[in-house]
Design a protein around this motif. Structure first.
Motif, PDB file in Angstrom:
ATOM      1  N   GLU A  13       0.859  -1.172   0.000  1.00 55.68           N
ATOM      2  CA  GLU A  13       0.000   0.000   0.000  1.00 55.68           C
ATOM      3  C   GLU A  13       0.899   1.227   0.000  1.00 55.68           C
ATOM      4  O   GLU A  13       1.766   1.362   0.862  1.00 55.68           O
ATOM      5  N   MET A  15       1.019   5.315   0.173  1.00 59.02           N
ATOM      6  CA  MET A  15       0.264   6.521   0.501  1.00 59.02           C
ATOM      7  C   MET A  15       1.070   7.716   0.020  1.00 59.02           C
ATOM      8  O   MET A  15       2.256   7.816   0.307  1.00 59.02           O
ATOM      9  N   ARG A  17       0.626  11.945  -0.303  1.00 60.80           N
ATOM     10  CA  ARG A  17      -0.176  13.136  -0.042  1.00 60.80           C
ATOM     11  C   ARG A  17       0.696  14.359  -0.256  1.00 60.80           C
ATOM     12  O   ARG A  17       1.913  14.265  -0.223  1.00 60.80           O
ATOM     13  N   TYR A  27      -3.170  14.213  10.372  1.00 60.76           N
ATOM     14  CA  TYR A  27      -2.209  13.170  10.003  1.00 60.76           C
ATOM     15  C   TYR A  27      -1.570  12.573  11.258  1.00 60.76           C
ATOM     16  O   TYR A  27      -1.433  11.348  11.375  1.00 60.76           O
TER      17      TYR A  27
END
Length: 83
Positions: A13, A15, A17, A27
């Protein structure tokens, strides 16, 4: 990472941002490491830096209960000797 995912049949996965979002209270409430970071399972492998493929593969094997991988010889001399 895709190569390791195929080799060990695991899911990655990623991530991503905007940088500003990593500095928000929301966060920090997620209790995730400071970016850039790599986690294997619940273990934070590195935080705020890069990780070598060998370190990542070793952590994956440990997480899966497998023996550590044999490390490849590096450089031109390693490729010559490895043949």
């Amino acid at each position: 990472m895709p190569r390791l995912g195929e080799k060990y049949d695991i899911e990655f996965e990623t991530m991503s941002r905007p940088r500003e979002e990593y500095n928000t209270d929301a966060y920090f409430e997620l209790d995730l490491p400071v970016a850039p970071a790599v986690m294997v399972g619940e273990e934070i492998l590195v935080e705020g830096s890069d990780v070598s493929e060998e370190e990542l593969e070793t952590a994956i094997c440990k997480h899966l209960g497998l023996p550590p991988p044999e490390m490849q010889k590096k450089g031109i001399l390693g490729r010559i000797i490895g043949r």
